[in-house]
Design an enzyme around this catalytic site. Sequence first.
Site, PDB file in Angstrom:
ATOM      1  N   SER A 142       7.887 -10.881  -1.110  1.00 53.86           N
ATOM      2  CA  SER A 142       6.710 -11.713  -0.843  1.00 53.86           C
ATOM      3  C   SER A 142       7.196 -13.153  -0.731  1.00 53.86           C
ATOM      4  O   SER A 142       8.280 -13.491  -1.238  1.00 53.86           O
ATOM      5  CB  SER A 142       5.752 -11.592  -2.038  1.00 53.86           C
ATOM      6  OG  SER A 142       4.753 -12.578  -1.982  1.00 53.86           O
ATOM      7  N   TYR A 155       4.013 -12.091 -11.164  1.00 58.98           N
ATOM      8  CA  TYR A 155       4.225 -11.532  -9.824  1.00 58.98           C
ATOM      9  C   TYR A 155       5.437 -12.198  -9.169  1.00 58.98           C
ATOM     10  O   TYR A 155       6.299 -11.526  -8.599  1.00 58.98           O
ATOM     11  CB  TYR A 155       2.958 -11.737  -9.003  1.00 58.98           C
ATOM     12  CG  TYR A 155       3.003 -11.129  -7.623  1.00 58.98           C
ATOM     13  CD1 TYR A 155       3.016  -9.747  -7.450  1.00 58.98           C
ATOM     14  CD2 TYR A 155       3.019 -11.932  -6.477  1.00 58.98           C
ATOM     15  CE1 TYR A 155       3.047  -9.185  -6.176  1.00 58.98           C
ATOM     16  CE2 TYR A 155       3.042 -11.383  -5.208  1.00 58.98           C
ATOM     17  CZ  TYR A 155       3.060 -10.007  -5.058  1.00 58.98           C
ATOM     18  OH  TYR A 155       3.091  -9.453  -3.795  1.00 58.98           O
TER      19      TYR A 155
HETATM   20  N1  LIG Z   1      -1.183  -8.033   0.874  1.00 54.20           N
HETATM   21  C1  LIG Z   1      -0.506  -9.143   0.668  1.00 54.20           C
HETATM   22  O1  LIG Z   1      -1.038 -10.259   0.834  1.00 54.20           O
HETATM   23  C2  LIG Z   1       0.933  -9.069   0.284  1.00 54.20           C
HETATM   24  C3  LIG Z   1       1.706 -10.254   0.437  1.00 54.20           C
HETATM   25  C4  LIG Z   1       3.042 -10.210   0.081  1.00 54.20           C
HETATM   26  C5  LIG Z   1       3.605  -9.053  -0.393  1.00 54.20           C
HETATM   27  N2  LIG Z   1       2.849  -7.923  -0.530  1.00 54.20           N
HETATM   28  C6  LIG Z   1       3.494  -6.728  -1.058  1.00 54.20           C
HETATM   29  O2  LIG Z   1       3.353  -5.679  -0.134  1.00 54.20           O
HETATM   30  C7  LIG Z   1       3.353  -4.440  -0.805  1.00 54.20           C
HETATM   31  C8  LIG Z   1       2.161  -3.607  -0.370  1.00 54.20           C
HETATM   32  O3  LIG Z   1       1.004  -4.375  -0.594  1.00 54.20           O
HETATM   33  P1  LIG Z   1      -0.440  -4.011   0.025  1.00 54.20           P
HETATM   34  O4  LIG Z   1      -1.021  -5.307   0.416  1.00 54.20           O
HETATM   35  O5  LIG Z   1      -0.350  -2.915   0.974  1.00 54.20           O
HETATM   36  O6  LIG Z   1      -1.149  -3.537  -1.329  1.00 54.20           O
HETATM   37  P2  LIG Z   1      -2.349  -2.501  -1.599  1.00 54.20           P
HETATM   38  O7  LIG Z   1      -3.268  -2.493  -0.438  1.00 54.20           O
HETATM   39  O8  LIG Z   1      -2.861  -2.862  -2.942  1.00 54.20           O
HETATM   40  O9  LIG Z   1      -1.613  -1.108  -1.668  1.00 54.20           O
HETATM   41  C9  LIG Z   1      -0.619  -0.901  -2.653  1.00 54.20           C
HETATM   42  C10 LIG Z   1      -0.086   0.482  -2.515  1.00 54.20           C
HETATM   43  O10 LIG Z   1       0.917   0.662  -3.525  1.00 54.20           O
HETATM   44  C11 LIG Z   1       0.616   1.823  -4.267  1.00 54.20           C
HETATM   45  N3  LIG Z   1       1.050   1.716  -5.660  1.00 54.20           N
HETATM   46  C12 LIG Z   1       0.682   0.778  -6.566  1.00 54.20           C
HETATM   47  N4  LIG Z   1       1.260   1.036  -7.746  1.00 54.20           N
HETATM   48  C13 LIG Z   1       1.983   2.159  -7.578  1.00 54.20           C
HETATM   49  C14 LIG Z   1       2.789   2.930  -8.428  1.00 54.20           C
HETATM   50  N5  LIG Z   1       2.954   2.610  -9.719  1.00 54.20           N
HETATM   51  N6  LIG Z   1       3.403   4.022  -7.927  1.00 54.20           N
HETATM   52  C15 LIG Z   1       3.243   4.376  -6.632  1.00 54.20           C
HETATM   53  N7  LIG Z   1       2.482   3.699  -5.767  1.00 54.20           N
HETATM   54  C16 LIG Z   1       1.865   2.596  -6.235  1.00 54.20           C
HETATM   55  C17 LIG Z   1      -0.892   1.974  -4.188  1.00 54.20           C
HETATM   56  O11 LIG Z   1      -1.202   3.319  -4.478  1.00 54.20           O
HETATM   57  P3  LIG Z   1      -2.723   3.830  -4.721  1.00 54.20           P
HETATM   58  O12 LIG Z   1      -3.262   4.019  -3.328  1.00 54.20           O
HETATM   59  O13 LIG Z   1      -2.547   5.078  -5.456  1.00 54.20           O
HETATM   60  O14 LIG Z   1      -3.411   2.749  -5.482  1.00 54.20           O
HETATM   61  C18 LIG Z   1      -1.161   1.536  -2.759  1.00 54.20           C
HETATM   62  O15 LIG Z   1      -0.976   2.600  -1.861  1.00 54.20           O
HETATM   63  C19 LIG Z   1       3.382  -4.771  -2.297  1.00 54.20           C
HETATM   64  O16 LIG Z   1       4.698  -4.684  -2.773  1.00 54.20           O
HETATM   65  C20 LIG Z   1       2.893  -6.206  -2.338  1.00 54.20           C
HETATM   66  O17 LIG Z   1       3.383  -6.884  -3.479  1.00 54.20           O
HETATM   67  C21 LIG Z   1       1.532  -7.919  -0.194  1.00 54.20           C
END
Ligand SMILES: NC(=O)c1ccc[n+]([C@@H]2O[C@H](COP(=O)([O-])OP(=O)(O)OC[C@H]3O[C@@H](n4cnc5c(N)ncnc54)[C@H](OP(=O)(O)O)[C@@H]3O)[C@@H](O)[C@H]2O)c1
Length: 241
Positions: A142, A155
């Site tokens: 991130s 985070y």
């Molecule tokens: N969105 C942003 O603005 C942003 C920015 C920078 C970085 N990121 C990074 O991008 C990645 C994905 O983010 P996203 O925005 O797609 O988030 P999201 O919509 O909250 O989805 C997160 C996914 O990770 C899964 N997950 C969470 N904890 C887990 C665990 N303990 N074991 C297995 N799976 C797990 C969730 O599973 P469930 O479906 O079962 O809940 C969900 O499918 C993350 O690493 C986040 O830190 C996101």
Amino acid sequence: MQSITGKTALITGAGRGIGRALAHAFAREGVHVALMGRTGANVENVANELAEYDVKTVSVQADVSNGGEVKDAVQQVKDTLGEIDILINNAGIGKFGRFLDLSEEDWRNVWDVNVMGIYHVTHAVLPDMVERQAGEIVNISSTSGLRGTVGSSAYSASKFAVLGLTESLMREMRQENIRVQAISPSKVITDFASDHNLSDGTEDSEHFMQAEDLADVVVSQLKLHPRMFVKNSELWATNPK
Ligand SMILES: NC(=O)c1ccc[n+]([C@@H]2O[C@H](COP(=O)([O-])OP(=O)(O)OC[C@H]3O[C@@H](n4cnc5c(N)ncnc54)[C@H](OP(=O)(O)O)[C@@H]3O)[C@@H](O)[C@H]2O)c1
């Protein structure tokens, strides 16, 4: 450039958001997809969505912070799809608040998923890549892994750690013909953004970064000639307003 058609990718956190978009992007490219997620129903739904593409898929339930569950799930993937060519460490959680308001449990949860999760999955997948002298590992960090902000101590610490472990593993693994890279997005419009008040759900999709945009970056990086790679890609929306 190289083709990734016919390869097999394992994506963690594939049931929603960025992981789901990556699954669609890979399947469109003819990449077989293993979907790993904490909630079985979410990854099963995505596997059903991928039925429209001519690729093999498998969904496995595992909490990435649990090494035993990850090991079993990776074995299940290998039994179904064979060797894993591409690993996307995407699963992640956030806990935000001022340092004194975050509990030890908050810190441990974030660390266990965002950092130890990558350890567990990579540890289960990497030995076969080393044996085959081929493989791709993409860790989702991130912009919070590049600079701290008010309220992001836990985070940010975890995402700085992701960049540190990525660079170290990259330096070890390039000698084994394995590319290890990080992607560092700023805000992407997913549940993560709305869950943490980074998005109010009204953003214009023409101006704010979407999960599909990040997936496009990953696919194009993996198509680069195998003699080189981009160590860390920092992704920004052009004019978010
Ligand atoms: N969105 C942003 O603005 C942003 C920015 C920078 C970085 N990121 C990074 O991008 C990645 C994905 O983010 P996203 O925005 O797609 O988030 P999201 O919509 O909250 O989805 C997160 C996914 O990770 C899964 N997950 C969470 N904890 C887990 C665990 N303990 N074991 C297995 N799976 C797990 C969730 O599973 P469930 O479906 O079962 O809940 C969900 O499918 C993350 O690493 C986040 O830190 C996101």
